[in-house]
Design a protein around this motif. Sequence first.
Motif, PDB file in Angstrom:
ATOM      1  N   THR A 176     -11.577 -70.397 -19.407  1.00  0.00           N
ATOM      2  CA  THR A 176     -12.003 -69.871 -20.719  1.00  0.00           C
ATOM      3  C   THR A 176     -10.896 -69.966 -21.760  1.00  0.00           C
ATOM      4  O   THR A 176     -11.091 -69.558 -22.889  1.00  0.00           O
ATOM      5  CB  THR A 176     -12.449 -68.402 -20.595  1.00  0.00           C
ATOM      6  OG1 THR A 176     -11.312 -67.573 -20.292  1.00  0.00           O
ATOM      7  CG2 THR A 176     -13.507 -68.235 -19.521  1.00  0.00           C
ATOM      8  N   TYR A 177      -9.747 -70.504 -21.364  1.00  0.00           N
ATOM      9  CA  TYR A 177      -8.630 -70.604 -22.306  1.00  0.00           C
ATOM     10  C   TYR A 177      -8.766 -71.855 -23.169  1.00  0.00           C
ATOM     11  O   TYR A 177      -9.071 -72.932 -22.653  1.00  0.00           O
ATOM     12  CB  TYR A 177      -7.290 -70.668 -21.569  1.00  0.00           C
ATOM     13  CG  TYR A 177      -7.058 -69.571 -20.554  1.00  0.00           C
ATOM     14  CD1 TYR A 177      -7.506 -68.280 -20.782  1.00  0.00           C
ATOM     15  CD2 TYR A 177      -6.377 -69.839 -19.375  1.00  0.00           C
ATOM     16  CE1 TYR A 177      -7.290 -67.279 -19.858  1.00  0.00           C
ATOM     17  CE2 TYR A 177      -6.151 -68.838 -18.434  1.00  0.00           C
ATOM     18  CZ  TYR A 177      -6.615 -67.558 -18.682  1.00  0.00           C
ATOM     19  OH  TYR A 177      -6.398 -66.575 -17.761  1.00  0.00           O
ATOM     20  N   SER A 178      -8.515 -71.724 -24.463  1.00  0.00           N
ATOM     21  CA  SER A 178      -8.523 -72.897 -25.334  1.00  0.00           C
ATOM     22  C   SER A 178      -7.149 -73.556 -25.306  1.00  0.00           C
ATOM     23  O   SER A 178      -6.124 -72.888 -25.131  1.00  0.00           O
ATOM     24  CB  SER A 178      -8.872 -72.499 -26.770  1.00  0.00           C
ATOM     25  OG  SER A 178      -7.785 -71.832 -27.384  1.00  0.00           O
ATOM     26  N   LEU A 179      -7.133 -74.875 -25.462  1.00  0.00           N
ATOM     27  CA  LEU A 179      -5.878 -75.623 -25.446  1.00  0.00           C
ATOM     28  C   LEU A 179      -4.945 -75.148 -26.562  1.00  0.00           C
ATOM     29  O   LEU A 179      -3.726 -75.012 -26.355  1.00  0.00           O
ATOM     30  CB  LEU A 179      -6.152 -77.119 -25.589  1.00  0.00           C
ATOM     31  CG  LEU A 179      -4.913 -78.035 -25.626  1.00  0.00           C
ATOM     32  CD1 LEU A 179      -4.090 -77.889 -24.352  1.00  0.00           C
ATOM     33  CD2 LEU A 179      -5.331 -79.480 -25.836  1.00  0.00           C
ATOM     34  N   VAL A 180      -5.501 -74.877 -27.738  1.00  0.00           N
ATOM     35  CA  VAL A 180      -4.685 -74.426 -28.870  1.00  0.00           C
ATOM     36  C   VAL A 180      -3.954 -73.126 -28.536  1.00  0.00           C
ATOM     37  O   VAL A 180      -2.762 -72.976 -28.801  1.00  0.00           O
ATOM     38  CB  VAL A 180      -5.560 -74.237 -30.124  1.00  0.00           C
ATOM     39  CG1 VAL A 180      -4.768 -73.552 -31.233  1.00  0.00           C
ATOM     40  CG2 VAL A 180      -6.079 -75.578 -30.616  1.00  0.00           C
ATOM     41  N   ASN A 181      -4.669 -72.196 -27.916  1.00  0.00           N
ATOM     42  CA  ASN A 181      -4.049 -70.913 -27.588  1.00  0.00           C
ATOM     43  C   ASN A 181      -3.037 -71.042 -26.454  1.00  0.00           C
ATOM     44  O   ASN A 181      -2.049 -70.305 -26.423  1.00  0.00           O
ATOM     45  CB  ASN A 181      -5.121 -69.884 -27.234  1.00  0.00           C
ATOM     46  CG  ASN A 181      -5.858 -69.384 -28.463  1.00  0.00           C
ATOM     47  OD1 ASN A 181      -5.394 -69.548 -29.584  1.00  0.00           O
ATOM     48  ND2 ASN A 181      -7.012 -68.781 -28.254  1.00  0.00           N
ATOM     49  N   GLU A 217     -10.698 -64.730 -29.685  1.00  0.00           N
ATOM     50  CA  GLU A 217     -11.716 -64.619 -28.639  1.00  0.00           C
ATOM     51  C   GLU A 217     -11.522 -63.336 -27.828  1.00  0.00           C
ATOM     52  O   GLU A 217     -11.811 -63.285 -26.636  1.00  0.00           O
ATOM     53  CB  GLU A 217     -11.634 -65.828 -27.706  1.00  0.00           C
ATOM     54  CG  GLU A 217     -11.816 -67.165 -28.415  1.00  0.00           C
ATOM     55  CD  GLU A 217     -11.540 -68.349 -27.508  1.00  0.00           C
ATOM     56  OE1 GLU A 217     -10.799 -68.176 -26.522  1.00  0.00           O
ATOM     57  OE2 GLU A 217     -12.070 -69.436 -27.779  1.00  0.00           O
ATOM     58  N   SER A 270     -14.533 -66.316 -39.902  1.00  0.00           N
ATOM     59  CA  SER A 270     -14.991 -66.718 -38.569  1.00  0.00           C
ATOM     60  C   SER A 270     -15.815 -65.624 -37.893  1.00  0.00           C
ATOM     61  O   SER A 270     -15.491 -64.438 -37.971  1.00  0.00           O
ATOM     62  CB  SER A 270     -13.783 -67.054 -37.693  1.00  0.00           C
ATOM     63  OG  SER A 270     -14.173 -67.219 -36.347  1.00  0.00           O
ATOM     64  N   ASN A 272     -15.798 -65.087 -34.910  1.00  0.00           N
ATOM     65  CA  ASN A 272     -14.981 -64.510 -33.845  1.00  0.00           C
ATOM     66  C   ASN A 272     -14.328 -63.195 -34.269  1.00  0.00           C
ATOM     67  O   ASN A 272     -14.065 -62.333 -33.433  1.00  0.00           O
ATOM     68  CB  ASN A 272     -13.894 -65.498 -33.409  1.00  0.00           C
ATOM     69  CG  ASN A 272     -14.454 -66.692 -32.678  1.00  0.00           C
ATOM     70  OD1 ASN A 272     -15.520 -66.610 -32.074  1.00  0.00           O
ATOM     71  ND2 ASN A 272     -13.762 -67.811 -32.733  1.00  0.00           N
TER      72      ASN A 272
END
Length: 289
Positions: A176-181, A217, A270, A272
């Motif tokens: 569930t982790y985004s690459l950006v984060n 998120e 956003s 989010n």
Amino acid sequence: MIYFCADDYGISRSSNARIEECFKNGVLNKISVLPNGDLSDFNERLLSENIKLSLHLNLVEGCPLSKKEDVSLLVSEKGFFKYSFIGLFFLSLFGNRRLLEKQLYNEIKAQIDFWENKMGEKTPILIDSHQHTHMIPSVFKALVKVLKEENIKVDYLRIPAEPLMPFIKTPSLYFTYSLVNIIKQWLLNLLWLIDKKELKDFNIPTALFFGILFSGEMDQKRVAKILPQYIKLANKTSRDIEVLFHPGYLEENETDFKNKNIVFKDFYLSKNRKTEFDSVMELVERSVT
């Protein structure tokens, strides 16, 4: 102690109102305030026994509190801050570092002076920064220099370097982790390894930080899964915890950004941020503290 913090108070009146709702009816107990934002009488409305206010140093959005000529590297011809975190980072690597640190000193001092005048000298000073720019080594060095030369006592300094173990011990969230984060988390952890030497002569309280890997998120389910791991680590190391949210969401028809240098307006709009608002309100119903 767990600090549930909302950042970016001062973006707009609508955003401010939602953050205020979070501390009145939700789990929120700490608010980071932009010193150059839409503030009016924020100290009278927010300062209470149950809410801590933190200076949210801002070097990337809006206008500086210094004179334009004192921060010429940092601002556009119109007098607005012109660099993002990445822009400041590269400027510190490839620009005139000595002049940059001098101008950073000027603006950081101006923002701390504002805070002390607004809050009163006896009010505890807590410090963090918009987009975590104080973790850039040149910014961090300038901040520590201001604290030292002005003999400013800081009761808390945010160090947004997340411990990895709580995430490693929660495999259900691995995908569930985004690459950006992920990139943000590792960069901030790396910068902390560089910055920490500047604090060797200071005894400034910090806390275990949570809010980078799930930035944007921070929904209730993710927080509920990770937070118990943080609590175990905090108990083991005798440290506090800071959990960061951005609940001050805006609707399109509420924006009042005209003639303002609002760089991150898409982030404020956003969906989010509405999710994070809901998370702060829902967490109060759970025994997380």
